[in-house]
Design a protein around this motif. Structure first.
Motif, short mmCIF file in Angstrom:
data_model
loop_
_atom_site.label_atom_id
_atom_site.label_comp_id
_atom_site.label_asym_id
_atom_site.label_seq_id
_atom_site.Cartn_x
_atom_site.Cartn_y
_atom_site.Cartn_z
N GLY A 203 0.83 -1.21 0.00
CA GLY A 203 0.00 0.00 0.00
C GLY A 203 0.86 1.25 0.00
N ASP A 204 0.24 2.36 -0.36
CA ASP A 204 0.94 3.65 -0.46
C ASP A 204 0.58 4.49 0.78
N PRO A 205 1.59 5.15 1.38
CA PRO A 205 1.33 5.90 2.61
C PRO A 205 0.27 6.99 2.44
N ILE A 206 0.08 7.43 1.20
CA ILE A 206 -0.93 8.48 0.98
C ILE A 206 -2.19 7.90 0.30
N LEU A 207 -1.99 7.29 -0.86
CA LEU A 207 -3.16 6.88 -1.65
C LEU A 207 -3.93 5.73 -1.00
N LEU B 55 -4.16 5.29 2.19
CA LEU B 55 -4.85 5.88 3.35
C LEU B 55 -6.17 6.51 2.89
N VAL B 56 -6.15 7.09 1.70
CA VAL B 56 -7.39 7.68 1.15
C VAL B 56 -8.42 6.57 0.92
N GLU B 57 -7.97 5.42 0.46
CA GLU B 57 -8.90 4.29 0.28
C GLU B 57 -9.50 3.87 1.63
N THR B 58 -8.68 3.86 2.68
CA THR B 58 -9.19 3.53 4.03
C THR B 58 -10.21 4.57 4.46
N PHE B 59 -9.88 5.85 4.19
CA PHE B 59 -10.81 6.94 4.53
C PHE B 59 -12.14 6.74 3.80
N ASN B 60 -12.06 6.43 2.53
CA ASN B 60 -13.30 6.29 1.74
C ASN B 60 -14.17 5.15 2.26
N ARG B 61 -13.53 4.12 2.84
CA ARG B 61 -14.30 2.99 3.37
C ARG B 61 -14.84 3.27 4.77
N ASP B 62 -14.32 4.32 5.43
CA ASP B 62 -14.72 4.61 6.81
C ASP B 62 -16.19 5.06 6.83
N PRO B 63 -17.06 4.36 7.55
CA PRO B 63 -18.50 4.68 7.52
C PRO B 63 -18.91 5.84 8.43
N ARG B 64 -17.99 6.35 9.22
CA ARG B 64 -18.34 7.39 10.20
C ARG B 64 -18.64 8.71 9.49
N GLU B 65 -19.82 9.27 9.77
CA GLU B 65 -20.28 10.49 9.09
C GLU B 65 -19.35 11.68 9.35
N HIS B 66 -18.75 11.71 10.55
CA HIS B 66 -17.99 12.91 10.94
C HIS B 66 -16.53 12.83 10.51
N LYS B 67 -16.21 11.84 9.64
CA LYS B 67 -14.79 11.67 9.27
C LYS B 67 -14.26 12.91 8.55
N VAL B 68 -12.95 13.15 8.73
CA VAL B 68 -12.29 14.34 8.14
C VAL B 68 -11.01 13.89 7.44
N ASN B 69 -10.91 14.21 6.14
CA ASN B 69 -9.74 13.78 5.37
C ASN B 69 -8.70 14.90 5.29
N LEU B 70 -7.67 14.78 6.10
CA LEU B 70 -6.58 15.76 6.09
C LEU B 70 -5.30 15.08 5.62
N SER B 71 -5.47 14.03 4.79
CA SER B 71 -4.30 13.22 4.38
C SER B 71 -3.72 13.69 3.06
N LEU C 141 -4.69 11.95 9.16
CA LEU C 141 -3.44 12.63 8.81
C LEU C 141 -2.50 11.56 8.29
N LEU C 142 -1.40 11.96 7.65
CA LEU C 142 -0.39 10.98 7.28
C LEU C 142 0.36 10.53 8.53
N LYS C 143 0.91 9.35 8.49
CA LYS C 143 1.68 8.81 9.63
C LYS C 143 2.80 9.77 10.05
N SER C 144 3.29 10.53 9.06
CA SER C 144 4.41 11.45 9.35
C SER C 144 3.96 12.62 10.21
N GLY C 145 2.63 12.75 10.37
CA GLY C 145 2.10 13.90 11.12
C GLY C 145 1.73 15.04 10.18
N ARG C 146 1.86 14.81 8.88
CA ARG C 146 1.48 15.84 7.90
C ARG C 146 -0.02 15.99 7.86
#
Ligand SMILES: Cc1[nH+]cc(COP(=O)(O)O)c(/C=N/[C@@H](CC(=O)O)C(=O)O)c1O
Length: 396
Positions: free
Chosen positions: A10-14, A16-32, A367-372
């Motif tokens: 897997g890619d540290p960025i792309l 993670l976006v796939e994981t975000f897209n699968r996250d069912p929580r309404e209040h999720k925030v994508n800062l990745s 966020l990214l694992k790097s803290g970005r």
């Protein structure tokens, strides 16, 4: 037949976006991922880009030449170097249209491996997650040069310049002209002058990667390092992406520019870059580059587009200020200055992997694992929630 393949980590960025897209929580925030979203959390299409798109005739298009869309390539060189730069008048600058900035970096890496086979490449510590993979994928040995100093939240400049002096002639140095990814910490013009003089005296090869032109100060000041290198007579390469500043992410629009000693060598570089294109994807796509060409070449659209990018820049700056203030209010003993001083799309928070994982697991803040942290993912509806989440994990 494929049982010997390893599973893709897997890619540290792309990924993670796939994981975000699968996250069912309404209040999720994508800062990745580095994508600009507006205050409504939508991906805005700049009006200038929309207007250019409606100008496009709906008709079949033949292959573009290997080097790509001529009007786009010429205009993108002017955005990098300024309309009147001497290297343009002397035909010493060439550009090939590429599949975004990533495609430009891949083309540059293949070119450099072929024509400078002994050269090593050095990227900043830290740098964009994909830089190392693209260079190593071309067979280039990759090292790092000192860059970010978490104690001063600035650049380890003395160590950086000392390190550059240790490199061999022909070694490649990958540089971020503005809006450093992931730290948001840039060199000052005076520091660029010193770095570029070392690159010149040590006969190093500068490979510049500008993916956020217009998001720092403005289109001209953000290109200071590019124009200074050209002023000094350096030969160097620039990857320039139009994914973020034109919202042409999936159109894959960019150039690889090369500034050369003279027109004759520039033609040879262009020829070998065309050869490199033919061997990877043969020729680039038409529509995104044609839109970009129309925006860049029509003065009214160009002005409108620049102002729309500056509006994006300014919204990000407002989010920086609001997040800084919300965190400072919650944790007055903490120093959050870096949220204000960093530039471009990203904030380098200093959060550790465990804190980042808690943000994702407990608050659905990515966020990214790097803290970005991608500041462009913040908006008036989620910023207080994000501040509360960060303050919570900072108190662990
Ligand atoms: C410095 C840099 N260079 C090149 C690219 C690639 O640009 P493109 O034109 O899309 O090929 C990106 C993308 N960065 C963001 C997205 C990604 O990782 O692909 C990011 O850092 O989130 C960069 O941040």
């Amino acid at each position: 037949m494929f049982q010997h393949l390893q599973a893709y980590a897997g890619d540290p960025i792309l990924s993670l976006v796939e994981t975000f897209n699968r996250d069912p929580r309404e209040h999720k925030v994508n800062l990745s991922i580095g994508i600009y979203f507006d205050d409504a959390g939508c991906l805005p299409l700049p009006e200038a880009v929309r207007a250019a798109q409606t100008q496009q005739p709906v008709q079949a298009q033949p292959y573009l030449p290997m080097e790509g869309h001529a009007a786009f390539r010429a205009a993108a060189l002017r955005v990098l170097l300024g309309n009147e730069h001497l290297v343009l008048q002397q035909n010493r600058a060439v550009a090939v249209q590429t599949l975004g900035g990533s495609g430009a970096l891949k083309l540059a890496a293949d070119f450099l491996k072929r024509w400078y086979p002994q050269s090593r490449a050095f990227v900043s510590d830290p740098t964009w997650d994909n830089h190392r993979g693209i260079l190593e994928g071309a067979g280039i040995e990759v090292g790092t040069y000192p860059y970010y100093d978490p104690d001063t939240i600035g650049v380890r400049f003395a160590e950086l310049t000392q390190f550059l002096h240790t490199l061999d002639s022909g070694d490649i140095v990958l540089l971020h002209p503005c809006c450093h990814n992931p730290t948001g910490v840039d060199l000052s013009p005076e520091q660029w002058d010193e770095v570029l003089h070392i690159i010149q005296s040590r006969r190093l090869i500068a490979l510049m990667d500008i993916a956020y032109q217009g998001f720092g100060d403005d289109f001209d000041r953000d290109a200071y390092a590019v124009r200074k290198a050209a002023d000094m007579g350096l030969s160097f390469f620039v990857s320039s992406s139009y994914s973020k500043n034109m919202s042409l992410y999936s159109e894959r629009v960019g150039i690889l520019a090369a500034v050369c000693p003279n027109a004759e060598q520039a033609e040879r570089v262009l020829g070998q870059l065309k050869f490199g294109v033919r061997r990877i994807y043969s020729s680039p796509p038409f529509h995104g580059a044609d839109i970009a060409a129309r925006v860049l070449n029509e003065s009214s659209l160009h002005r409108q587009w620049q102002n729309e990018v500056y509006a994006m820049r300014d919204r990000i700056k407002r989010m920086r200020r609001q997040l800084h203030d919300a965190l400072s209010q919650r944790l007055p003993q903490h120093d959050f200055r870096h949220y204000l001083t960093q530039r471009g799309m990203f904030g380098y928070t200093g959060l550790n992997e465990h804190q980042v994982q808690r943000l994702q697991d407990e608050f659905a803040v990515y966020l990214l694992k790097s803290g970005r942290l991608c500041m462009a993912g913040l908006n008036s509806r989620n910023i207080e929630y994000v501040a509360r989440a960060i303050a919570t994990v900072l108190q662990e």
